[in-house]
Design a protein around this motif. Structure first.
Motif, short mmCIF file in Angstrom:
data_model
loop_
_atom_site.label_atom_id
_atom_site.label_comp_id
_atom_site.label_asym_id
_atom_site.label_seq_id
_atom_site.Cartn_x
_atom_site.Cartn_y
_atom_site.Cartn_z
N PRO A 43 0.76 -1.28 -0.07
CA PRO A 43 0.02 -0.04 -0.02
C PRO A 43 0.88 1.40 0.12
CG PRO A 43 -0.04 -1.00 2.20
CD PRO A 43 0.90 -1.76 1.18
N HIS A 88 -7.76 -4.34 -6.81
CA HIS A 88 -6.72 -3.76 -6.29
C HIS A 88 -5.87 -2.81 -6.83
CE1 HIS A 88 -3.20 -4.62 -3.40
NE2 HIS A 88 -2.22 -4.35 -4.86
N TYR A 219 -2.03 -3.63 6.08
CA TYR A 219 -2.89 -4.19 4.82
C TYR A 219 -4.26 -4.22 5.59
CZ TYR A 219 0.66 -5.73 1.65
OH TYR A 219 1.56 -5.91 0.60
N GLU A 220 -4.22 -4.69 6.70
CA GLU A 220 -5.66 -4.71 7.54
C GLU A 220 -6.36 -3.48 7.89
OE1 GLU A 220 -9.14 -6.22 8.63
OE2 GLU A 220 -7.50 -7.53 7.84
N LYS A 223 -7.53 -1.71 4.85
CA LYS A 223 -8.37 -2.64 4.25
C LYS A 223 -8.18 -2.58 2.55
CE LYS A 223 -10.81 -2.75 7.91
NZ LYS A 223 -10.71 -3.93 8.89
N VAL A 224 -6.74 -3.29 2.54
CA VAL A 224 -6.23 -3.17 1.28
C VAL A 224 -6.93 -4.41 0.45
CG1 VAL A 224 -4.24 -3.71 -0.16
CG2 VAL A 224 -4.08 -2.36 1.88
N ASP A 226 -7.94 -7.84 -1.58
CA ASP A 226 -7.10 -8.88 -1.49
C ASP A 226 -6.13 -9.39 -0.40
OD1 ASP A 226 -8.71 -9.38 -3.88
OD2 ASP A 226 -7.42 -8.20 -5.01
N ARG A 227 -6.34 -8.47 0.53
CA ARG A 227 -5.04 -8.61 1.58
C ARG A 227 -4.94 -9.85 2.12
NH1 ARG A 227 -9.55 -5.95 3.12
NH2 ARG A 227 -10.51 -6.37 5.11
N GLU A 228 -5.83 -10.75 2.10
CA GLU A 228 -5.61 -12.03 2.83
C GLU A 228 -4.88 -13.01 1.72
OE1 GLU A 228 -9.34 -13.85 3.90
OE2 GLU A 228 -9.76 -12.65 5.41
N ILE A 230 -2.70 -11.70 -0.62
CA ILE A 230 -1.42 -11.00 -0.60
C ILE A 230 -0.61 -11.52 0.55
CG2 ILE A 230 -0.47 -8.86 -0.72
CD1 ILE A 230 -2.68 -7.67 -2.21
N LEU A 231 -1.09 -11.41 1.57
CA LEU A 231 -0.28 -11.71 2.81
C LEU A 231 0.20 -13.26 2.97
CD1 LEU A 231 -2.36 -9.84 5.54
CD2 LEU A 231 0.16 -9.27 4.73
#
Length: 239
Positions: A43, A88, A219-220, A223-224, A226-228, A230-231
């Protein structure tokens, strides 16, 4: 002897970039080559671009994520292969400063550079005759790479895109990808050094530890999209 730093695939990770730039500054480096994907995934687009553009010793090429974010910013169709990432990239495009878009869209896809008779070819990834990125070769070898560059006269080819390290040497060409700077399953930022000594070429991957806790948490917090995914995929589910 002259030394060049190769950085690639920062992917919007500003603390990783800061750690690498500090490490580069502790060494005698002639020039930094940044091989694309500065933004996208992470981000921190604006901070990453600010860190890079405040320096006068970096040469840039564009990466596929820059191309995708620019398309989202301009409301154009996503590049081939990036359709599923449009939400994204639009999220990133809505937050990046316009001056950085203006800078990125002027970047070339390749750089040719020569020092002491050693010819460099630098790109985000291998390009076809139309100037488009080739699909990622999951099992690269020096033989396969030599086929791609058989008609070109270079001593070293530097690239990124595929986030793992590549160090291949054929009778003709050295091939070097130091791995992604900003995406890794450990709190380590990677970059490469190419050393030129007379007619010899030496490459080294440098690993720089850094604190990535706040970055991964962002990321959380932000609220990026597709964060889950991506991480998990790009940061090894470290949190």
């Amino acid at each position: 002897m002259k030394s060049y730093a190769i950085i690639t695939d920062i992917h919007g990770n500003s603390p990783a970039l800061k750690a690498v730039l500090e490490d580069i500054d502790s060494k005698e480096i002639e020039q930094i080559f940044c091989l694309g994907d500065m933004i996208g995934i992470g981000p921190d687009s604006n901070t990453v671009m600010e860190l890079l553009l405040q320096r006068n010793n970096i040469s840039f090429v564009i990466g596929n994520h820059e191309i995708a974010v620019i398309a989202a910013y301009k409301g154009e169709l996503p590049p081939k292969g990036h359709e599923d990432e449009r939400v994204h990239h639009k999220w990133l495009a809505d937050r990046i400063e316009e001056r950085y878009i203006d800078f990125l869209k002027k970047l070339p896809k390749r750089i040719v550079y020569e020092d002491s008779g050693i010819k460099f070819y630098l790109a985000h990834y291998h390009l076809n005759s139309m100037g488009d990125y080739l699909p990622i070769e999951k099992n690269p070898t020096s033989e396969k790479l030599d086929e791609l560059y058989s008609n070109l006269d270079y001593d070293i080819v530097c690239f990124g895109h595929h986030h793992i390290v590549h160090q291949f040497k054929s009778d003709k060409i050295n091939y070097f990808n130091p791995g992604s700077l900003g995406c890794y399953h450990k709190p380590i930022a990677r970059y490469g050094i190419v050393r030129i000594n007379n007619n010899s070429i030496e490459e080294e991957v440098i690993e720089v530890p850094y604190n990535n806790v706040s970055f991964l948490k962002s990321y959380e917090d932000l609220k990026v999209p597709d964060r889950e995914f991506i991480l998990k995929i790009f940061h090894g589910a470290q949190i």
